[in-house]
Design an enzyme around this catalytic site. Sequence first.
Site, PDB file in Angstrom:
ATOM      1  N   GLN A  73      -3.882  15.160 -10.717  1.00 18.58           N
ATOM      2  CA  GLN A  73      -3.914  15.773 -12.225  1.00 18.58           C
ATOM      3  C   GLN A  73      -2.732  16.100 -12.556  1.00 18.58           C
ATOM      4  OE1 GLN A  73      -7.383  18.748 -10.890  1.00 18.58           O
ATOM      5  NE2 GLN A  73      -7.514  18.562 -13.032  1.00 18.58           N
ATOM      6  N   HIS A  74      -2.560  16.530 -13.866  1.00 18.46           N
ATOM      7  CA  HIS A  74      -1.407  16.944 -14.414  1.00 18.46           C
ATOM      8  C   HIS A  74      -0.338  15.843 -14.941  1.00 18.46           C
ATOM      9  CE1 HIS A  74      -3.233  20.513 -13.355  1.00 18.46           C
ATOM     10  NE2 HIS A  74      -2.996  20.543 -12.129  1.00 18.46           N
ATOM     11  N   ASP A 246      -8.755  14.921  -9.407  1.00 22.70           N
ATOM     12  CA  ASP A 246      -8.996  14.641  -7.825  1.00 22.70           C
ATOM     13  C   ASP A 246      -9.756  15.734  -7.565  1.00 22.70           C
ATOM     14  OD1 ASP A 246      -6.874  16.477  -8.126  1.00 22.70           O
ATOM     15  OD2 ASP A 246      -5.700  15.429  -6.737  1.00 22.70           O
TER      16      ASP A 246
END
Length: 484
Positions: A73-74, A246
Amino acid sequence: MRETLVAGIDSSTQSCKVVVRDAATGALRRFGQAPHPDGTEVDPEAWWDALRVALAAAGGLDDVAAVSVAGQQHGLVALDAEGEVIRPALLWNDTRSAGAARDLIAELGRADRGDAAAGPAAWAEATGSVPVASLTVTKLRWLADHEPENAARVAAVALPHDWLTWRLSGATSFDTLVTDRSDASGTGYFDTARGVYRRDLLALALRRDDVEGVVLPRVLGPGVEAGRGDLAADLGHLVLAPGAGDNAGAALGLGMVRGDVAISIGTSGVVSAVAPEPVADPTGLVAGFADATGSFLPLAVTLNGSRVLDAAARLLGVDHAGLSALALAAPAGAGGLTLVPYLDGERTPNLPEATGSLLGLTLSTMTPEHLARAAVEGLLCGLADGVEAVRAQGVPVERIRLIGGAARSEAVRTLAPGILGGPVQVPTPGEYVADGAARQAAWVLSGEPEPPTWTTAEVRIYDGEPAPQVRERYAARRHLVTGR
């Protein structure tokens, strides 16, 4: 009757893994993997190259009906008007945007409530999360401040899993750029409770007043088809699922329901729980993310996961089995030795510039056994803090499951119940993020309102004597850290 196959892809920080499973039963048919380069910024083409290698190792996609990508992520994938990557992606564990996080918090507080100190509450209400260096919104601000020429070129913003799904679709138009609630909820410019983007926050981050023209991936609901594979690459038979972050992928792979908490110890440590209602924690300890089924996935993340054990094993000159044996040979509490393992800064608590501390050294505790025990206990105490932060938000904590690479450590499994305060379920080691993606692919393919029921792992239960003294000593010492 010929079985229908689906593929799940886990594009993580360290590698790309692919599972091919039977859509009806979840039975594993094939597996492949390939490494990712090290570092906190990566050219996304490296992910694509690794995906192709992992797919080939898993026997390809010719006989696969549907595919889903779950990813780290991110990470910021900034695209120009032609769809080209502007600069290497800044990953979740890149802490250079820590100052940007502080600035954004103060700025929204002043703009929304006339007080910089009200910033954390304003962000929690707006998005469900208070910005930390991990979130995409802070990386966009860093880009605006340090590479303004690149920030001005941003025509679309994607996350790692969005970009890989887009590539599988052919990547010919931003019209096919999609995501899901779970990954969108980790950007810092998505209102998780209401399910809409906050373009005002995107504008705040990019320091631009023209962000209405910036393309953000369409957010698809659970079980909704994202499109078809690239015809030019002979993937036109493939149904594409929306994918997931995830952590949401792992929750789907584990079949988590209300009351379940997963502690995943990989590169980072993640405490996640399934909740029916959104969470907005103004302290910033708990991020109010969404899951991949329509519910919510509040979580607390530590930057220091399995690498704490990696570093301890390297220092002591042993492998992970040796580290585990050393730790189990020392007494509970390591004789008073405490490792505060903020080796790479920390996110929970939010101390991105902190370093670790080793406290309580004496002649009797300066041994390999005591140091190994302190490393395992320090790692688990940080995760126990995450569990308590989630529980403090009113989220039920009824069952704890331990997964991830470090869950293979006998010392981690044995010591976890005492530090976490109760029994711990340890499923058979598996690729739960990739499994969750495969389950989502089967769900989309079926057209049913709920994902298929799969049983892909056995569970072993660990229990032990409570060790509150370990956490109490850790709590008394965790603030005794210094900056870089």
